[in-house]
Write a protein that holds these residues in place. Structure first.
Motif, short mmCIF file in Angstrom:
data_model
loop_
_atom_site.label_atom_id
_atom_site.label_comp_id
_atom_site.label_asym_id
_atom_site.label_seq_id
_atom_site.Cartn_x
_atom_site.Cartn_y
_atom_site.Cartn_z
N VAL A 146 2.52 -8.90 -55.42
CA VAL A 146 1.19 -9.01 -56.02
C VAL A 146 0.74 -10.46 -56.01
N PHE A 149 -3.81 -6.60 -57.89
CA PHE A 149 -3.55 -5.37 -57.15
C PHE A 149 -4.86 -4.61 -57.03
N ARG A 209 6.55 -16.68 -56.44
CA ARG A 209 7.85 -17.05 -57.04
C ARG A 209 8.67 -17.84 -56.02
N VAL A 267 2.65 -1.65 -60.60
CA VAL A 267 2.22 -1.59 -59.20
C VAL A 267 3.25 -2.15 -58.23
N PHE A 268 4.30 -2.77 -58.74
CA PHE A 268 5.28 -3.37 -57.83
C PHE A 268 6.59 -3.61 -58.57
N GLN A 280 -5.36 1.27 -67.25
CA GLN A 280 -6.30 0.43 -66.51
C GLN A 280 -6.61 1.02 -65.13
N LEU A 281 -5.59 1.59 -64.50
CA LEU A 281 -5.79 2.18 -63.17
C LEU A 281 -6.75 3.37 -63.24
N ARG A 329 -1.46 -13.52 -57.30
CA ARG A 329 -1.99 -13.88 -58.62
C ARG A 329 -2.69 -15.23 -58.50
N ASP A 359 0.05 -0.27 -66.33
CA ASP A 359 0.27 0.41 -65.04
C ASP A 359 1.06 -0.46 -64.06
N GLU A 412 5.99 -5.72 -61.85
CA GLU A 412 4.62 -6.21 -61.94
C GLU A 412 3.68 -5.06 -62.21
N SER A 413 2.83 -5.27 -63.19
CA SER A 413 1.80 -4.29 -63.50
C SER A 413 0.47 -4.84 -63.01
N VAL A 414 -0.58 -4.06 -63.20
CA VAL A 414 -1.91 -4.57 -62.90
C VAL A 414 -2.18 -5.85 -63.69
N LYS A 415 -1.58 -5.96 -64.86
CA LYS A 415 -1.83 -7.11 -65.73
C LYS A 415 -1.00 -8.32 -65.40
N ALA A 416 0.33 -8.15 -65.23
CA ALA A 416 1.21 -9.31 -65.24
C ALA A 416 2.53 -9.00 -64.55
N ALA A 417 3.26 -10.06 -64.25
CA ALA A 417 4.61 -9.93 -63.71
C ALA A 417 5.60 -10.25 -64.81
N VAL A 464 11.98 -8.03 -60.68
CA VAL A 464 10.64 -8.30 -61.18
C VAL A 464 9.89 -6.99 -61.28
#
Lengths: 346, 129
Positions: A272, A297, A325, B40-41, A16-17, A274, B38, B61-66, B59
């Motif tokens: 991140v 992100f 969280r 990211v955190f 995706q990046l 959300r 991907d 975390e990707s671009v999609k989800a944690a 945790v």
């Protein structure tokens, strides 16, 4: 693959990046055939649209010109956001979201029967739509569609033209230059493959979302819906309250001024943002503090950004706290867009 | 699918390696990073924190989800991977090299964890369902 408004769609084709950067730096393409084109044909088309949508179609004077607008319910809530193209005085074309297409059609047909009986409103499921976006997108499209350059190189932003079997619009959902191209569905696969051969990278819904978020563009169902007004969704600029044109929802907007605003956030710490995370503001009274409507992100900025619906007391530059969280993280309110034409605006 | 034989696994897609010094190294599997996309955190637990088996402690975390990471066994956090703070994409590049944290286990018995073959079987049955 994920379900999106009843359509099975790819989140990404690999990374995706990479897809995101490809669009910012070169050219990428999205199959957006899930979006519905609707043709509106008849002598009363313009009158009908004057009443139907919040932006003023009288701004459309030049054939091919496009207008971004919301379609409101009587309460001033957003039924959908859409683009209207002016083709001729008796032919307008609009493009609506996939998830709202059925209810949009039902709403429009019912309003048509009241306001403009006889007007033809035709969903164009026979058309596919491919968005080619990025600084090199137009050039690559011209390589693929022989002869299209002459017909489309003078198109301004938000302007479209027919060429051969293609309807080519200089619009998009990424904050980059490029085209959104409608064509007969049966020809879409060949066109896609030709673009791919010309070096246009396929990109999925994931990159589409991070690109539009960086570009500060709303996503229907997330940043706005039938309970929020455009004035509370960062879309006041699309609402024409200056003329006395009586569009559906106008009265409600006048009676219900915005109590909140959509504003950008940049996370000042690691993590991140959300959607649905709660935001507390220094000036807020807790109960009416806001929440993130879209977060994620930002690959271009390499940090997390969001759109949030917050009290009007918050201004760009203010620091707010976001509940991520079990932690409270600091974020800064900013004006959006965050990124345009490959460059950070922050 | 890359599932090294020398590691142990959990149903929640962590890999576990018992080191010669008695500590246990923990990361997420290649399958898990593929599902997430991907990265990211990455948030790792504080060194010194005492974890119960199954406790949420990190945790990714990707671009999609944690996604939460759980302690495969009880123990005290002995070290965390400092590289991941600035380069979370290392988890995508090599999930078995990009460890998240090390535990000093209460009991170094890893027999309740899945073998590579068990984990492989679990993934196959997930694909079928």
């Amino acid at each position: 693959m994920v379900d999106f408004g009843g359509w099975e769609m790819p989140l990404h084709y690999g990374s995706q990046l990479d897809e995101h950067h490809q669009v910012r730096r070169d050219a990428g393409m999205f199959d957006v055939s899930h979006m519905l084109a609707v043709d509106i044909k008849g002598e009363t088309a313009r009158d009908f649209l004057r009443r139907l949508v919040a932006n003023n179609v009288d701004k459309l004077t030049q054939p091919g010109k496009a207008l971004y607008t919301c379609m409101l319910n009587l309460q001033g809530g957003i039924i959908d956001d859409l683009i209207i193209y002016f083709l001729t005085e008796s032919h307008f074309r609009m493009v609506v979201n996939a998830g709202t297409a059925d209810k949009d059609m039902a709403w429009m047909l019912a309003r048509r029967d009241e306001i403009a009986p006889g007007l033809e409103i035709t969903p164009r499921r026979d058309l596919a739509m491919i968005a080619v976006q990025g600084p090199n997108a137009r050039t690559k499209v011209w390589q693929v569609i022989a002869g299209a350059q002459t017909a489309t190189e003078n198109l301004k932003l938000f302007q479209a033209a027919f060429f051969d079997e293609y309807f080519i619009a200089r619009t998009g959902y990424t904050g980059e230059d490029g085209f959104e191209i409608m064509l007969p569905a049966g020809d879409a696969a060949d066109f896609w493959n030709a673009l791919h051969a010309a070096g246009v990278a396929p990109a999925g819904l994931g990159a589409r979302d991070t690109l539009r978020l960086e570009a500060g563009m709303n996503l229907y169902g997330q940043d706005m819906d039938e309970t929020t007004s455009p004035l509370e969704s960062g879309l006041g600029w699309t609402v024409d309250l200056k003329s006395d044109r009586d569009f559906i929802g106008r009265q409600a907007l006048l009676e219900r001024p915005a109590a909140q605003q959509l504003i950008g956030l940049i996370l000042l710490e690691r993590g991140v943002l959300r959607s649905h995370q709660k935001v507390t503001t220094p000036s807020g009274d807790n109960e009416s503090d806001g929440e993130i409507t879209s977060g994620g992100f930002s690959p271009t900025l390499n940090q997390s950004i969001a759109l949030a619906r917050l009290p009007l007391t918050v201004s760009a530059g203010d620091e707010v706290q976001v509940v991520v969280r079990d932690k409270m993280l600091r974020a800064k309110a900013v004006k959006y867009p965050f990124v345009r034409n490959g460059k950070s605006l922050i | 699918m890359n599932i090294p034989n020398n590691l142990k696994y959990t149903k929640s897609h962590e890999w576990v390696r018992l080191e010669d010094d008695g500590t246990v190294t923990i990361g997420i599997t290649q399958h898990a990073q593929e599902l997430l996309g991907d990265m990211v955190f990455v948030e790792t637990p504080d060194v010194g924190r005492k974890l119960k088996q199954g406790e949420e402690c990190a945790v990714v975390e990707s671009v999609k989800a944690a996604a939460d990471v759980y302690a495969p066994i009880a123990g005290e956090v002995a070290a965390v991977n400092p590289d991941l703070e600035t380069a979370p994409e290392k988890v995508n590049q090599d999930a078995y090299a990009a460890w998240l944290f090390k535990l000093k286990p209460v009991n170094a018995d890893l027999n309740h964890l899945l073998s590579a073959a068990d984990y492989q079987k679990m993934l196959e049955s997930e694909e079928d369902s």
